[in-house]
Design a protein around this motif. Structure first.
Motif, short mmCIF file in Angstrom:
data_model
loop_
_atom_site.label_atom_id
_atom_site.label_comp_id
_atom_site.label_asym_id
_atom_site.label_seq_id
_atom_site.Cartn_x
_atom_site.Cartn_y
_atom_site.Cartn_z
N SER A 271 11.84 8.75 -3.47
CA SER A 271 12.36 7.63 -3.55
C SER A 271 13.51 7.36 -2.24
CB SER A 271 13.04 7.25 -4.74
OG SER A 271 12.06 7.16 -5.80
N PHE A 272 14.38 8.66 -2.06
CA PHE A 272 15.31 8.58 -1.08
C PHE A 272 14.58 8.40 0.05
CE2 PHE A 272 17.24 10.80 2.31
CZ PHE A 272 18.49 9.99 2.44
N CYS A 273 13.59 9.29 0.48
CA CYS A 273 13.11 9.53 1.81
C CYS A 273 12.36 7.87 2.05
CB CYS A 273 11.93 10.20 1.67
SG CYS A 273 12.41 11.89 1.46
N GLU A 274 11.66 7.33 1.07
CA GLU A 274 10.99 6.07 1.49
C GLU A 274 12.06 4.96 1.58
OE1 GLU A 274 7.85 5.35 -1.58
OE2 GLU A 274 7.27 7.41 -1.47
N ILE A 275 13.19 4.90 0.84
CA ILE A 275 14.08 3.82 0.96
C ILE A 275 14.73 3.94 2.37
CG2 ILE A 275 16.53 2.99 0.44
CD1 ILE A 275 15.78 3.99 -2.32
N ALA A 276 15.05 5.42 3.03
CA ALA A 276 15.61 5.56 4.32
C ALA A 276 14.82 5.31 5.40
CB ALA A 276 16.10 6.94 4.57
N GLN A 277 13.45 5.38 5.39
CA GLN A 277 12.40 4.91 6.00
C GLN A 277 12.56 3.55 6.22
OE1 GLN A 277 8.95 6.83 4.57
NE2 GLN A 277 9.20 8.89 5.59
N ILE B 148 5.51 -5.42 5.43
CA ILE B 148 4.45 -4.80 4.75
C ILE B 148 5.07 -3.52 3.98
CG2 ILE B 148 2.61 -3.06 5.38
CD1 ILE B 148 2.08 -4.59 7.95
N VAL B 149 6.11 -2.84 4.82
CA VAL B 149 6.57 -1.37 4.16
C VAL B 149 7.48 -1.79 3.00
CG1 VAL B 149 7.98 0.33 4.66
CG2 VAL B 149 6.08 -0.15 6.29
N VAL B 150 8.47 -2.68 3.29
CA VAL B 150 9.51 -2.67 2.20
C VAL B 150 9.20 -3.06 1.00
CG1 VAL B 150 11.85 -3.77 1.79
CG2 VAL B 150 11.17 -3.12 4.18
N ARG C 282 4.83 -8.70 -2.50
CA ARG C 282 3.79 -8.62 -1.47
C ARG C 282 2.90 -9.60 -1.22
NH1 ARG C 282 0.82 -3.83 -3.98
NH2 ARG C 282 -0.20 -4.04 -2.14
N ILE C 283 3.01 -10.60 -1.94
CA ILE C 283 2.13 -11.80 -1.75
C ILE C 283 2.97 -13.00 -1.23
CG2 ILE C 283 1.08 -13.74 -2.96
CD1 ILE C 283 0.60 -11.42 -5.11
N GLY C 284 4.18 -13.46 -1.66
CA GLY C 284 5.11 -14.52 -1.09
C GLY C 284 5.47 -14.22 0.41
N ASP C 285 5.48 -15.23 1.34
CA ASP C 285 5.88 -15.36 2.52
C ASP C 285 4.74 -14.45 3.46
OD1 ASP C 285 8.01 -16.72 2.40
OD2 ASP C 285 9.56 -15.23 2.89
N GLY C 286 3.67 -14.59 3.00
CA GLY C 286 2.46 -13.87 3.59
C GLY C 286 1.97 -12.65 3.02
N PRO C 287 1.01 -12.66 2.41
CA PRO C 287 0.42 -11.38 1.75
C PRO C 287 0.22 -10.12 2.73
CG PRO C 287 -1.11 -13.32 1.32
CD PRO C 287 -0.15 -13.51 2.32
N ASP C 288 0.40 -8.86 2.18
CA ASP C 288 0.12 -7.82 3.01
C ASP C 288 -0.69 -7.83 3.84
OD1 ASP C 288 2.19 -6.64 1.41
OD2 ASP C 288 1.20 -5.13 0.36
N GLN C 289 -1.80 -8.25 3.50
CA GLN C 289 -3.26 -8.01 4.42
C GLN C 289 -3.23 -9.07 5.66
OE1 GLN C 289 -3.19 -8.49 1.26
NE2 GLN C 289 -4.30 -6.69 0.03
#
Ligand code: FAD
Length: 404
Positions: A305-311, A340-342, A379-386
């Motif tokens: 979790s730490f690694c992913e938040i920092a990235q 996409i990531v956050v 992940r959907i709002g303001d434009g879906p990931d895809q």
């Protein structure tokens, strides 16, 4: 590359952190209590009104805006401040920094006429009213704005609006007085990106019918809500058009960039808080003879979790920096990459925090369930990931895999 925040940002981070600790954290639950009664469901709760007044008096107000209306923070300076606000889901409004008002204020500040600014931007900047952004329609794939069906038809000195929208966030709130509606003024224009326009519709205009509030995973998000709205022969004067006929797509592009990165900043705050809760939980529970903190899988979840938040934080800051240096348009692909990531990262981190909290994690006793819903819907709002993945992939192929 300088990894230090500017003195101005550091000072505001500290002031917002102190304000959150002293005034917002102690009343996090009271806010939800105050909107529980049916009669108070979509009213601004008194606790929020008091906090807004206090934040404004302390100059912690409109922090997202530069120029005469705000402290003039860059996006890079604002990102960590917004992350701190993001730790409590409803806190950005305390500082008049909440969606969808921020995006709508930016639209009015950038594209509005003097008269439109006087009538709508001013009270929004003062936090006296709220607003909605009405683009998505239930009957068409609205991630592709060219599909929008709502009709905006010129009739003498008026425009007449007919259409059905849903998920117009904020429009259930009794303080929501203005809606920015996207529709088509030229449905037959061969240029599909010139068919749309945006128009200002006061919510109390005859023909604006709120049909129902939409739920997300069962939450109604009171007091804001995400209603379905029918516009039935809604008549507004021609002066209410924003920027001019056929400019709606252009405004939508301009609006969504900052809006997307602000969601990322907030979600990093949610994920960081979830990580801190995970660590606390790990040392406070014993299962099968030892604290959870001594279980390898728990340590791994926390480390991941730490690694992913920092990235995710670094990518968001990189996008914010590019917005500051080269403008929102040039930063479009980095903003999309962060978008996409956050939300995906935040949903994963919050999900791990839910797991370590056991039944409490999915209950009303922590902020985790609501935070998960927020991360998931972004992940959907303001434009879906895809849609963002397709745009970033296309651009990377064009540039041979290099993006700065
Ligand atoms: C809680 C919440 C609040 C919202 N607030 C607002 C608001 O204030 N105002 C507003 O106007 N809208 C709002 N929305 C709506 C949101 O912006 C739309 O849901 C979003 O743009 C997607 O449109 P859609 O729902 O019509 O999905 P569709 O366009 O039908 O897309 C559905 C799915 O199709 C897939 N898809 C789409 N394009 C592609 C592609 N190119 N490649 C592969 N797959 C693809 C994706 O998986 C996508 O999720 C909100 C939504 C939620 C959930």
């Amino acid at each position: 590359m300088d990894f230090q925040h500017s003195p101005r940002s550091l000072e505001l981070q500290e002031r917002v952190r102190q304000f959150m600790r002293a005034h917002v954290e102690p009343v996090e639950e009271l806010y939800y209590e105050q909107v529980k009664p049916e009669a108070a469901r979509y009213k601004t709760p008194p606790v929020l009104q008091d906090l807004k007044k206090m934040a404004r008096e302390q100059g912690l107000w409109n922090l997202f805006l530069s120029g005469e209306h705000g402290p003039g923070l860059t996006n890079l300076e604002y990102a960590p401040v917004k992350e701190i606000m993001g730790r409590i889901l409803w806190a950005p409004e305390v500082f008049n920094c909440s969606a969808p008002d921020v995006g709508n204020m930016e639209v009015l500040a950038t594209y509005g006429t003097k008269a439109q600014q006087e009538r709508w931007l001013k009270p929004l900047l003062d936090g006296r009213i709220r607003s909605g952004f009405s683009m998505t329609e239930p009957q068409v794939a609205s991630s592709d704005a060219t599909n929008i069906q709502c009709a905006i038809t010129r009739d003498g000195n008026d425009y007449v609006i007919n259409g059905r929208k849903w998920f117009t966030s904020g429009a259930m709130n009794e303080d929501c007085e203005i809606l920015i509606v996207m529709g088509k003024t030229a449905p037959d224009d061969p240029d599909r990106h010139r068919q749309q326009s945006m128009i200002l519709v006061p919510r109390n205009t005859p023909g604006v019918h709120v049909v129902r509030d939409m739920l997300t995973y069962g939450y109604d998000d009171a007091p804001s809500g995400h209603p379905e709205i029918v516009y039935d022969n809604v008549r507004v004067p021609v002066e209410n058009i924003l920027l001019g006929e056929g400019r709606g797509f252009e405004i939508a592009q301009g609006r969504l960039g900052p809006g997307r990165i602000h969601h990322c900043m907030r979600l990093i705050g949610c994920a960081q808080r979830a990580l801190e809760l995970m660590c606390r939980r790990a040392v406070s529970r014993v299962a099968f003879g030892k604290p959870l903190a001594e279980q390898g899988s728990v340590r791994e979840d926390i480390a991941h979790s730490f690694c992913e938040i920092a990235q995710a934080r670094l990518l968001t800051l990189q996008a914010a920096d590019k917005m500051d240096r080269e403008g929102n348009k040039a930063a479009r692909d980095l903003i999309a990459a962060a978008k996409i990531v956050v939300p995906g990262m935040a949903a994963r981190v919050i999900d791990r925090a839910i797991q370590i909290h056991g039944a409490a994690g999915v209950s009303q006793d922590t902020f985790l369930a609501r935070a998960y819903v927020y991360a998931r819907f972004i992940r959907i709002g303001d434009g879906p990931d895809q849609v963002h993945l397709a745009a970033v992939g296309k651009e990377l192929i064009k540039r041979g895999g290099v993006m700065g």
